[in-house]
Design a protein around this motif. Structure first.
Motif, short mmCIF file in Angstrom:
data_model
loop_
_atom_site.label_atom_id
_atom_site.label_comp_id
_atom_site.label_asym_id
_atom_site.label_seq_id
_atom_site.Cartn_x
_atom_site.Cartn_y
_atom_site.Cartn_z
N SER A 255 -9.03 4.64 -2.05
CA SER A 255 -8.05 3.57 -2.22
C SER A 255 -8.21 2.98 -3.61
N VAL B 195 0.85 -1.19 0.00
CA VAL B 195 0.00 0.00 0.00
C VAL B 195 0.88 1.24 0.00
N TYR B 196 0.68 2.09 -0.98
CA TYR B 196 1.38 3.37 -1.05
C TYR B 196 0.43 4.43 -0.51
N ARG B 197 0.70 4.87 0.72
CA ARG B 197 -0.19 5.82 1.39
C ARG B 197 0.28 7.25 1.16
N GLY C 218 -0.44 10.77 2.50
CA GLY C 218 -1.11 11.49 3.57
C GLY C 218 -0.88 12.98 3.50
N ALA D 283 -5.38 10.09 1.22
CA ALA D 283 -6.14 10.64 2.34
C ALA D 283 -6.93 11.87 1.92
N ALA E 117 -3.40 4.57 -1.64
CA ALA E 117 -4.37 5.06 -0.67
C ALA E 117 -4.16 6.56 -0.48
N SER F 289 7.14 -1.10 6.97
CA SER F 289 6.69 0.20 6.48
C SER F 289 7.88 1.14 6.43
#
Length: 384
Positions: free
Chosen positions: A206, A116-118, A120, A171, A169, A143
């Motif tokens: 997502s 998962v590439y978040r 934020g 935000a 993902a 992570s």
């Protein structure tokens, strides 16, 4: 004598046919009936692996009663050559037919490793996690921040595997510049981004991606989704909302998104701005001033200075009338819906209350009292 021999031979042939028919019927029942797997399992099928090897693996793990019947069933249904590489979640009690269907239908892996590439508001994070088949929940393996840390072996070892799943993902409240920077850090994606998309037009959500997808394709998917969300919300807006078009709704939604992270407050916050617009009052909201300074390229990282609150920019809502010229971030669905359907209140002020939420007020005296309380809370925190 020959008649007797022929009669016996015919009888034996008939018996043999019935026996074969019985065996075939038994095999079909075995292939279609509930299997012996007691607990669901994750089956990994390697690229180039054969149905024989898969059947042996399943038999060894107690998922099927007969590898031979499994292979014959796959052959009979013309699926023996359709095996797909990946990691497949096999539910408990799955029949052989069910399992053949799972390992031949293709699509994204249903278990195993997910990256998962978040993206934020304040940071980027790449997360590697594995599905725990007992709890059906993902467990974090590693992570790291792709802009600051070296990629760990837990990531590099699975990044190129055929059954690894990838997800972007995003935000709520991130800017378009931040999203593009996050996509650049996702090294499974290809291609350059020629131009930063317009602010507000990328839907936070997502998104499942495949290795080799282009960054432009991902941005297009985000924009299409945001256009749909905005159109749907605008079609059900309240009659008394002081917005001329859906783009103004997007602008107001971005301000609501940056002002509160609490779901239960969004429509209240939106009501404050709607009331101010209806009364001809300036919005006087800090996030717009901050956007005028940073241009959406990262976070300010400090408080606003008095000189910045007095500086004339198109985004300084302490000076300009009405809404700023563009959104200041990419709002989520809930903030868009709040902007077009705010609560019906008389509130025209709000300030932080120390709990992560806000204290709302109808008059300046009430607001000043709330501000005094907030400054007291700030002072106590700074003294600790």
């Amino acid at each position: 004598m020959w008649r007797h021999i022929a009669s016996n031979a015919l009888t034996c042939l008939i018996v043999l046919i019935f026996l074969m028919a019985g065996v075939i019927l038994w095999g079909k029942n075995q292939y279609a009936s509930e299997g012996p797997l007691a607990d669901q399992m994750c089956l990994r099928v390697e690229r180039g692996q054969t149905m024989r090897r898969v059947s042996e693996n399943l038999e060894e793990q107690g998922a099927i009663s007969s590898g031979t019947i499994f292979r014959l069933g796959a052959e009979y249904t013309d699926k023996s050559g359709a095996l797909k590489a990946g990691s497949w979640l096999i539910p408990e009690g799955s029949s052989m037919g069910d399992i053949v269907e799972l390992v031949t239908k293709g699509g994204a892996s249903t278990c195993g490793t997910e990256v998962v590439y978040r993206i934020g508001v304040t940071s980027l994070e790449t997360l590697v996690r594995e599905l725990d088949t007992e709890t059906e929940k993902y467990v974090e393996v590693a992570s790291f921040n792709p802009n600051e840390d070296e990629a760990p072996e837990a990531y590099t070892s699975v990044r190129d595997e055929s059954d690894t799943r990838y997800r972007i993902a995003v935000a709520e409240g991130v800017t378009s510049w931040q999203i593009v920077q996050g996509l650049k850090a996702a090294d499974v994606l290809d291609g350059e981004v020629a131009e930063i998309p317009g602010e507000g037009w990328l839907a936070p959500d997502s998104y499942e991606v495949r290795r080799g997808d282009t960054r432009t394709e991902v941005l297009q998917e985000m924009q299409q989704k945001q256009e749909y969300i905005l159109a749907e919300a605008w079609g059900s807006k309240a009659d008394d909302v002081p917005l001329e078009d859906s783009y103004q709704a997007l602008i107001l939604a971005s301000i609501v998104e940056k002002e509160t992270g609490l779901a239960e407050e969004r429509r209240q916050v939106a009501s404050v701005f709607a009331n101010r617009l209806n009364r001809g009052m300036r919005l006087q909201t800090d996030p717009t001033v901050i956007y005028g300074i940073t241009e959406g390229k990262g976070i300010l990282g400090r408080g606003l200075r008095q000189s910045e609150l007095r500086k004339g920019t198109p985004f300084n809502t302490y000076i300009i009338e009405g809404l700023p010229p563009t959104p200041i971030a990419n709002p989520g669905r809930a903030s868009i819906e709040a902007a077009v359907n705010p609560d019906s209140t008389d509130y025209i002020f709000f300030v932080a209350d120390g709990t992560g939420g806000h204290a709302f007020a109808k008059t300046l005296d009430e607001h000043n009292a709330n501000v005094a309380e907030w400054r007291k809370i700030e002072a106590e925190r700074n003294s600790q």
